[in-house]
Motif scaffolding. Structure first.
Motif, PDB file in Angstrom:
ATOM      1  N   UNK A  35       9.120   8.182   8.170  1.00  0.00           N
ATOM      2  CA  UNK A  35       8.713   8.385   7.058  1.00  0.00           C
ATOM      3  C   UNK A  35       9.892   8.807   6.003  1.00  0.00           C
ATOM      4  N   UNK A  36       9.836   8.728   4.904  1.00  0.00           N
ATOM      5  CA  UNK A  36      11.245   8.989   4.160  1.00  0.00           C
ATOM      6  C   UNK A  36      11.274  10.543   4.086  1.00  0.00           C
ATOM      7  N   UNK A  37      10.514  11.413   3.961  1.00  0.00           N
ATOM      8  CA  UNK A  37      10.493  12.937   4.264  1.00  0.00           C
ATOM      9  C   UNK A  37       9.225  13.546   4.695  1.00  0.00           C
ATOM     10  N   UNK A  38       9.139  14.818   4.697  1.00  0.00           N
ATOM     11  CA  UNK A  38       7.906  15.433   5.133  1.00  0.00           C
ATOM     12  C   UNK A  38       6.742  14.994   4.136  1.00  0.00           C
ATOM     13  N   UNK A  39       6.892  15.094   2.815  1.00  0.00           N
ATOM     14  CA  UNK A  39       5.814  14.846   1.906  1.00  0.00           C
ATOM     15  C   UNK A  39       5.151  13.541   2.273  1.00  0.00           C
ATOM     16  N   UNK A  40       6.196  12.373   2.805  1.00  0.00           N
ATOM     17  CA  UNK A  40       5.734  11.028   2.491  1.00  0.00           C
ATOM     18  C   UNK A  40       4.790  10.846   4.070  1.00  0.00           C
ATOM     19  N   UNK A  41       5.393  11.785   4.845  1.00  0.00           N
ATOM     20  CA  UNK A  41       4.372  11.812   6.362  1.00  0.00           C
ATOM     21  C   UNK A  41       3.038  12.569   6.061  1.00  0.00           C
ATOM     22  N   UNK A  42       3.142  13.414   5.394  1.00  0.00           N
ATOM     23  CA  UNK A  42       2.030  14.058   5.003  1.00  0.00           C
ATOM     24  C   UNK A  42       0.843  13.090   4.413  1.00  0.00           C
ATOM     25  N   UNK A  43       1.293  12.477   3.077  1.00  0.00           N
ATOM     26  CA  UNK A  43       0.397  11.514   2.669  1.00  0.00           C
ATOM     27  C   UNK A  43       0.049  10.331   3.547  1.00  0.00           C
ATOM     28  N   UNK A  44       0.584  10.026   4.328  1.00  0.00           N
ATOM     29  CA  UNK A  44       0.314   9.132   5.319  1.00  0.00           C
ATOM     30  C   UNK A  44      -1.045   9.540   6.268  1.00  0.00           C
ATOM     31  N   UNK A  45      -0.699  10.749   6.834  1.00  0.00           N
ATOM     32  CA  UNK A  45      -1.591  11.426   7.634  1.00  0.00           C
ATOM     33  C   UNK A  45      -2.831  11.837   6.664  1.00  0.00           C
ATOM     34  N   UNK A  46      -2.837  11.938   5.633  1.00  0.00           N
ATOM     35  CA  UNK A  46      -4.024  12.287   4.599  1.00  0.00           C
ATOM     36  C   UNK A  46      -4.996  11.039   4.466  1.00  0.00           C
ATOM     37  N   UNK A  47      -4.033   9.970   4.184  1.00  0.00           N
ATOM     38  CA  UNK A  47      -4.863   8.594   3.927  1.00  0.00           C
ATOM     39  C   UNK A  47      -5.031   8.038   5.174  1.00  0.00           C
ATOM     40  N   UNK A  48      -4.831   8.357   6.449  1.00  0.00           N
ATOM     41  CA  UNK A  48      -5.532   7.830   7.675  1.00  0.00           C
ATOM     42  C   UNK A  48      -4.332   6.974   8.259  1.00  0.00           C
ATOM     43  N   UNK A  49      -3.077   6.921   7.789  1.00  0.00           N
ATOM     44  CA  UNK A  49      -2.346   5.752   8.026  1.00  0.00           C
ATOM     45  C   UNK A  49      -1.068   6.238   9.083  1.00  0.00           C
ATOM     46  N   UNK A  50      -1.296   7.372   9.596  1.00  0.00           N
ATOM     47  CA  UNK A  50      -0.273   7.923  10.503  1.00  0.00           C
ATOM     48  C   UNK A  50      -0.870   8.717  11.587  1.00  0.00           C
ATOM     49  N   UNK A  51      -0.523   8.893  12.602  1.00  0.00           N
ATOM     50  CA  UNK A  51      -0.977   9.804  13.728  1.00  0.00           C
ATOM     51  C   UNK A  51      -0.302  11.369  13.601  1.00  0.00           C
ATOM     52  N   UNK A  52      -0.902  12.405  14.116  1.00  0.00           N
ATOM     53  CA  UNK A  52      -0.288  13.557  13.770  1.00  0.00           C
ATOM     54  C   UNK A  52       0.709  14.102  14.790  1.00  0.00           C
ATOM     55  N   UNK A  53       1.258  13.095  15.691  1.00  0.00           N
ATOM     56  CA  UNK A  53       2.031  13.505  16.852  1.00  0.00           C
ATOM     57  C   UNK A  53       3.437  13.153  16.597  1.00  0.00           C
ATOM     58  N   UNK A  54       3.849  12.830  15.422  1.00  0.00           N
ATOM     59  CA  UNK A  54       5.144  12.325  15.068  1.00  0.00           C
ATOM     60  C   UNK A  54       6.196  13.163  14.352  1.00  0.00           C
ATOM     61  N   UNK A  55       6.192  14.218  14.783  1.00  0.00           N
ATOM     62  CA  UNK A  55       6.886  15.529  14.197  1.00  0.00           C
ATOM     63  C   UNK A  55       7.722  16.057  15.368  1.00  0.00           C
TER      64      UNK A  55
END
Length: 216
Positions: A35-55
């Motif tokens: 994702x473009x930055x940490x905030x974008x990754x957080x948004x994707x996780x919040x919306x169920x669009x990304x797993x939690x193991x990508x950092x």
């Protein structure tokens, strides 16, 4: 069924959840999560669009915290995103090899480089997040990562500080983009004016050259 907590992207609850997830992330802005930055990754996780193991910078501890926050099972770090950091890292410029191309500074998400075009560049260690984005940007491979000496609650303090630095960087980039847009609009208006003047002069010369037209 989609969790109602995260189904409405615009709801205050959703925004609060994004903020709580973002507060857990290390704020390196490394983009290794995809994702473009940490905030974008957080948004994707919040919306169920990304797993939690990508950092990778957050590692196993970060995954554990995200799992507890979101009520999801703990997963191993996704190897496609890289490997877990064993220690906080900082970029280091081998100054005798630096050509002053400025590409590292443009790649840095927190403005941690000091220098100017055709001049030596160096890293402000206290500002560097260890994101690695400057390394592929360097055309002469004179940047490397080195372990950083830390103590106390460094990770949390660095994350909070880096979040503010990144926000300032984004604001600065937006301001520069606005200035370039304004300059472009001015240039277009000037070019249009020049074209109208040229067209008018051409038409006037044509009238002067025709029989019965105005004499010089």
């Amino acid at each position: 069924m989609t969790d109602p907590l995260i189904s409405n992207h615009e709801s205050p609850i959703s925004r609060d959840l994004v903020g709580r997830i973002d507060a857990v992330l290390p704020q390196t802005q490394c983009t290794r999560c995809g994702f473009a930055d940490c905030r974008a990754y957080a948004e994707a996780m919040a919306h169920g669009e990304a797993e939690i193991n990508r950092c990778p910078p957050g590692g196993a501890a970060g995954i554990q915290t995200l799992a507890e926050l979101l009520g999801r099972p703990v997963l191993p770090l996704d190897p496609d995103c890289g490997s877990e950091e064993t220690a906080p890292m900082v970029a280091f410029v081998r100054e005798d090899e630096c050509i002053g191309c400025y590409k590292c500074a443009r790649a840095c998400p927190v403005d941690a480089f000091v220098g100017a075009r055709q001049r030596l560049h160096t890293v402000i260690e206290s500002e560097c997040t260890g994101c690695e984005l400057c390394i592929p940007a360097c055309p002469v491979d004179c940047i490397e990562l080195r372990p950083r000496q830390v103590d106390g609650d460094f990770a949390r303090q660095r994350a909070d500080h880096s979040r503010r630095r990144y926000a300032a960087h984004q604001a600065h980039m937006a301001e520069r983009a606005s200035e370039r847009e304004a300059m472009g609009a001015t240039h277009i208006a000037h070019a249009a004016r020049e074209a109208r003047i040229t067209s008018f002069l051409g038409a006037a010369r044509g009238r002067i050259g025709r029989p019965g037209g105005p004499r010089r």
